[in-house]
Design a protein around this motif. Structure first.
Motif, PDB file in Angstrom:
ATOM      1  N   THR A  91       0.479  -1.636  -0.512  1.00 20.49           N
ATOM      2  CA  THR A  91       0.185   0.045  -0.160  1.00 20.49           C
ATOM      3  C   THR A  91       0.959   1.313   0.556  1.00 20.49           C
ATOM      4  N   LEU A  92       0.373   2.477  -0.582  1.00 20.19           N
ATOM      5  CA  LEU A  92       0.412   3.706  -0.720  1.00 20.19           C
ATOM      6  C   LEU A  92       0.190   4.646   0.605  1.00 20.19           C
ATOM      7  N   TYR A  93       0.932   5.347   0.908  1.00 21.21           N
ATOM      8  CA  TYR A  93      -0.456   6.238   1.887  1.00 21.21           C
ATOM      9  C   TYR A  93       1.260   7.315   2.202  1.00 21.21           C
ATOM     10  N   ARG A  94       0.094   8.541   1.982  1.00 21.45           N
ATOM     11  CA  ARG A  94       0.262   9.586   2.280  1.00 21.45           C
ATOM     12  C   ARG A  94       0.732  10.163   3.768  1.00 21.45           C
ATOM     13  N   ASN A  95       2.079  10.655   4.256  1.00 20.59           N
ATOM     14  CA  ASN A  95       2.231  11.216   5.365  1.00 20.59           C
ATOM     15  C   ASN A  95       0.909  12.582   5.443  1.00 20.59           C
ATOM     16  N   LEU A  99       4.308  15.350   4.066  1.00 20.98           N
ATOM     17  CA  LEU A  99       3.176  14.818   2.359  1.00 20.98           C
ATOM     18  C   LEU A  99       3.919  14.298   1.278  1.00 20.98           C
ATOM     19  N   LYS A 100       5.069  13.402   2.198  1.00 21.30           N
ATOM     20  CA  LYS A 100       5.590  12.636   1.583  1.00 21.30           C
ATOM     21  C   LYS A 100       4.710  11.083   1.258  1.00 21.30           C
ATOM     22  N   THR A 101       5.063  10.666  -0.058  1.00 22.41           N
ATOM     23  CA  THR A 101       4.432   9.033  -0.409  1.00 22.41           C
ATOM     24  C   THR A 101       5.546   8.154   0.341  1.00 22.41           C
TER      25      THR A 101
END
Length: 187
Positions: free
Chosen positions: A167-171, A175-177
């Motif tokens: 999974t990819l999620y934004r911090n 705001l980095k992936t």
């Protein structure tokens, strides 16, 4: 008065137990609809596949419906058998030539070789023949083990309810992936 209270209490308990029984039946019915039907597991399937491969190499792979492995089995055993037969033939040629030399004849096909080279040729081809025998037996046993393990592994439950998904999620702070791995099992 005590009698009326005890009868009322008895009726209240009786009505609650029937409602509880109805809820339990509905819950069991909902769980039964939600669960998947289990695949019948036959504990003798690996033994059958191993037995079939022992009787005829490749038959266990056919039993497991892994038809693409059959040419590999016959290729491995057939190649080893070819090298066994070839080495055995050449070993006997060198041995027969050496025996004729000991009898005093020099008209063999290896007239250009001396006795020590004939003995070295015998040992070389005998060793190759023995290694080919080991390879034949090894590939035969590997065939049986492959059929057994493959039949045992086919019975494992691998469906969409058990999955590992990247999974990819934004911090939210910078705001980095980010990349993550989630292991999900749904009951």
């Amino acid at each position: 008065m005590n009698k009326i209270i005890s009868i009322a209490l008895f009726l209240i308990i009786l009505s609650n137990t029937s409602a509880l029984a109805q809820k339990t039946a509905k819950t069991e019915e909902a769980v039964a609809k939600d669960t998947l039907k289990s695949i019948d597991i036959d504990p003798l399937t690996p033994a059958k596949a191993a037995f079939y491969s022992a009787v005829l190499p490749g038959l266990g792979q056919a039993y497991n419906k892994k038809y693409w492995k059959i040419p590999l089995v016959y290729g491995a055993i057939g190649t080893s058998l070819y090298f066994y037969l070839d080495s055995n033939k050449k070993y006997h040629q060198f041995r027969d030539a050496y025996k004729r030399r000991l009898e005093g004849y020099t008209d063999d096909e290896f007239s250009f070789l001396d006795d020590s080279r004939l003995i070295a040729g015998q040992k070389f081809y005998q060793r190759n023949r023995d290694f080919s025998t080991l390879f034949i037996v090894g590939f035969y046993v590997l065939n049986i083990i492959d059929a057994n393990v493959d039949a045992a592994l086919m019975q494992f439950n691998v469906d969409d309810r058990l999955s590992i998904k990247p999974t990819l999620y934004r911090n939210d702070i910078n705001l980095k992936t980010n990349v993550g791995l989630s292991l999900n099992y749904n009951f």
